[in-house]
Design a protein around this motif. Structure first.
Motif, PDB file in Angstrom:
ATOM      1  N   SER A 131       0.794  -1.226   0.000  1.00 14.93           N
ATOM      2  CA  SER A 131       0.000   0.000   0.000  1.00 14.93           C
ATOM      3  C   SER A 131       0.830   1.282   0.000  1.00 14.93           C
ATOM      4  N   ILE A 132       2.128   1.205   0.252  1.00 12.04           N
ATOM      5  CA  ILE A 132       2.986   2.389   0.175  1.00 12.04           C
ATOM      6  C   ILE A 132       3.982   2.285  -0.983  1.00 12.04           C
ATOM      7  N   TYR A 133       3.630   1.513  -1.985  1.00  9.38           N
ATOM      8  CA  TYR A 133       4.388   1.419  -3.216  1.00  9.38           C
ATOM      9  C   TYR A 133       3.528   1.880  -4.377  1.00  9.38           C
ATOM     10  N   SER A 134       4.069   2.783  -5.176  1.00 15.69           N
ATOM     11  CA  SER A 134       3.440   3.034  -6.460  1.00 15.69           C
ATOM     12  C   SER A 134       3.705   1.833  -7.358  1.00 15.69           C
ATOM     13  N   MET A 135       2.805   1.594  -8.293  1.00 14.79           N
ATOM     14  CA  MET A 135       2.914   0.429  -9.153  1.00 14.79           C
ATOM     15  C   MET A 135       2.854   0.847 -10.614  1.00 14.79           C
ATOM     16  N   SER A 136       3.559   0.094 -11.445  1.00 14.09           N
ATOM     17  CA  SER A 136       3.596   0.371 -12.872  1.00 14.09           C
ATOM     18  C   SER A 136       3.542  -0.929 -13.658  1.00 14.09           C
ATOM     19  N   TRP A 137       3.130  -0.806 -14.906  1.00 14.93           N
ATOM     20  CA  TRP A 137       3.269  -1.871 -15.885  1.00 14.93           C
ATOM     21  C   TRP A 137       4.221  -1.395 -16.975  1.00 14.93           C
ATOM     22  N   TYR A 138       5.183  -2.244 -17.303  1.00 11.74           N
ATOM     23  CA  TYR A 138       6.099  -2.046 -18.413  1.00 11.74           C
ATOM     24  C   TYR A 138       5.909  -3.179 -19.413  1.00 11.74           C
ATOM     25  N   ARG A 139       6.396  -2.969 -20.622  1.00  9.66           N
ATOM     26  CA  ARG A 139       6.412  -4.055 -21.592  1.00  9.66           C
ATOM     27  C   ARG A 139       7.688  -3.993 -22.419  1.00  9.66           C
ATOM     28  N   GLN A 140       8.064  -5.142 -22.966  1.00 13.30           N
ATOM     29  CA  GLN A 140       9.254  -5.233 -23.788  1.00 13.30           C
ATOM     30  C   GLN A 140       9.034  -6.272 -24.879  1.00 13.30           C
ATOM     31  N   ALA A 141       9.121  -5.824 -26.111  1.00 11.74           N
ATOM     32  CA  ALA A 141       9.057  -6.710 -27.258  1.00 11.74           C
ATOM     33  C   ALA A 141      10.472  -7.138 -27.627  1.00 11.74           C
ATOM     34  N   PRO A 142      10.633  -8.298 -28.278  1.00  8.58           N
ATOM     35  CA  PRO A 142      11.970  -8.766 -28.649  1.00  8.58           C
ATOM     36  C   PRO A 142      12.739  -7.726 -29.457  1.00  8.58           C
ATOM     37  N   GLY A 143      13.975  -7.446 -29.041  1.00  6.93           N
ATOM     38  CA  GLY A 143      14.809  -6.492 -29.741  1.00  6.93           C
ATOM     39  C   GLY A 143      14.477  -5.039 -29.502  1.00  6.93           C
ATOM     40  N   LYS A 144      13.524  -4.755 -28.628  1.00  6.39           N
ATOM     41  CA  LYS A 144      13.122  -3.385 -28.360  1.00  6.39           C
ATOM     42  C   LYS A 144      13.398  -3.006 -26.909  1.00  6.39           C
ATOM     43  N   GLU A 145      13.405  -1.708 -26.640  1.00  8.51           N
ATOM     44  CA  GLU A 145      13.609  -1.202 -25.290  1.00  8.51           C
ATOM     45  C   GLU A 145      12.389  -1.452 -24.432  1.00  8.51           C
ATOM     46  N   ARG A 146      12.613  -1.624 -23.138  1.00  6.61           N
ATOM     47  CA  ARG A 146      11.512  -1.738 -22.204  1.00  6.61           C
ATOM     48  C   ARG A 146      10.784  -0.397 -22.120  1.00  6.61           C
ATOM     49  N   GLU A 147       9.465  -0.450 -22.154  1.00  7.22           N
ATOM     50  CA  GLU A 147       8.630   0.733 -22.263  1.00  7.22           C
ATOM     51  C   GLU A 147       7.665   0.818 -21.085  1.00  7.22           C
ATOM     52  N   LEU A 148       7.589   1.983 -20.460  1.00  5.18           N
ATOM     53  CA  LEU A 148       6.586   2.216 -19.434  1.00  5.18           C
ATOM     54  C   LEU A 148       5.216   2.334 -20.086  1.00  5.18           C
ATOM     55  N   VAL A 149       4.277   1.523 -19.631  1.00  8.21           N
ATOM     56  CA  VAL A 149       2.940   1.483 -20.194  1.00  8.21           C
ATOM     57  C   VAL A 149       1.952   2.272 -19.354  1.00  8.21           C
ATOM     58  N   ALA A 150       1.968   2.052 -18.048  1.00  6.20           N
ATOM     59  CA  ALA A 150       0.996   2.673 -17.157  1.00  6.20           C
ATOM     60  C   ALA A 150       1.565   2.754 -15.750  1.00  6.20           C
ATOM     61  N   HIS A 151       1.098   3.734 -15.003  1.00  2.03           N
ATOM     62  CA  HIS A 151       1.550   3.958 -13.629  1.00  2.03           C
ATOM     63  C   HIS A 151       0.357   4.333 -12.766  1.00  2.03           C
ATOM     64  N   ILE A 152       0.397   3.907 -11.509  1.00  2.94           N
ATOM     65  CA  ILE A 152      -0.656   4.252 -10.566  1.00  2.94           C
ATOM     66  C   ILE A 152      -0.033   4.575  -9.218  1.00  2.94           C
ATOM     67  N   THR A 153      -0.551   5.602  -8.562  1.00  3.07           N
ATOM     68  CA  THR A 153      -0.042   5.994  -7.259  1.00  3.07           C
ATOM     69  C   THR A 153      -0.416   4.962  -6.204  1.00  3.07           C
ATOM     70  N   SER A 154       0.189   5.101  -5.026  1.00  2.58           N
ATOM     71  CA  SER A 154       0.017   4.096  -3.984  1.00  2.58           C
ATOM     72  C   SER A 154      -1.434   3.930  -3.547  1.00  2.58           C
ATOM     73  N   THR A 155      -2.180   5.020  -3.541  1.00  3.74           N
ATOM     74  CA  THR A 155      -3.588   4.958  -3.152  1.00  3.74           C
ATOM     75  C   THR A 155      -4.526   4.690  -4.321  1.00  3.74           C
ATOM     76  N   GLY A 156      -4.005   4.749  -5.525  1.00  4.55           N
ATOM     77  CA  GLY A 156      -4.844   4.628  -6.704  1.00  4.55           C
ATOM     78  C   GLY A 156      -5.524   5.921  -7.108  1.00  4.55           C
ATOM     79  N   SER A 157      -5.107   7.034  -6.526  1.00  8.31           N
ATOM     80  CA  SER A 157      -5.766   8.305  -6.777  1.00  8.31           C
ATOM     81  C   SER A 157      -5.401   8.923  -8.122  1.00  8.31           C
ATOM     82  N   SER A 158      -4.292   8.501  -8.710  1.00  7.98           N
ATOM     83  CA  SER A 158      -3.837   9.086  -9.964  1.00  7.98           C
ATOM     84  C   SER A 158      -3.206   8.017 -10.837  1.00  7.98           C
ATOM     85  N   THR A 159      -3.416   8.136 -12.148  1.00  6.13           N
ATOM     86  CA  THR A 159      -2.839   7.203 -13.106  1.00  6.13           C
ATOM     87  C   THR A 159      -2.221   7.959 -14.269  1.00  6.13           C
TER      88      THR A 159
END
Length: 119
Positions: free
Chosen positions: A30-58
């Motif tokens: 509950s005191i960690y912000s969370m994110s989703w990243y993705r990486q396709a073969p041969g490509k850089e890892r990309e930030l897809v989405a982020h959410i604050t610890s409370t879920g108040s902002s994305t």
């Protein structure tokens, strides 16, 4: 004993939907912000989405905005990524990530789950 365990990946047709889940354990979720990243073969890892610890902002990358939704359930120590209107270019390994809100150097990665969008 810190773990981020993902599930929900798989094969889906273009235009379809998929929901990824990531369950955290061994840390104060509950005191960690969370994110989703993705990486396709041969490509850089990309930030897809982020959410604050409370879920108040994305936040979302431009490539997924309007199609993907990040959410969290702190009681279940789980972060979700709802993916709609999927495109072949969404094909990648998707990773969840947590960052301690009081010290950004304390952070954890999930193992990744494969998402394949193909007809």
């Amino acid at each position: 004993q810190v773990q981020l365990v993902e599930s929900g990946g798989g094969l889906v047709q273009p235009g379809g939907s998929l929901r990824l889940s990531c369950v955290g354990s061994g840390f104060f979720f509950s005191i960690y912000s969370m994110s989703w990243y993705r990486q396709a073969p041969g490509k850089e890892r990309e930030l897809v989405a982020h959410i604050t610890s409370t879920g108040s902002s994305t936040n979302y990358s431009d490539s997924v905005k309007g199609r993907f939704t990040i959410s969290r359930d702190n009681a279940r120590h789980t972060v979700y990524l709802q993916m709609n209107s999927l495109k072949p270019e969404d094909t990648a390994v998707y990773f969840c990530h947590g960052a301690y809100i009081f010290r950004k150097s304390i952070n954890y990665w999930g193992q990744g789950t494969q998402v394949t969008v193909s007809s």
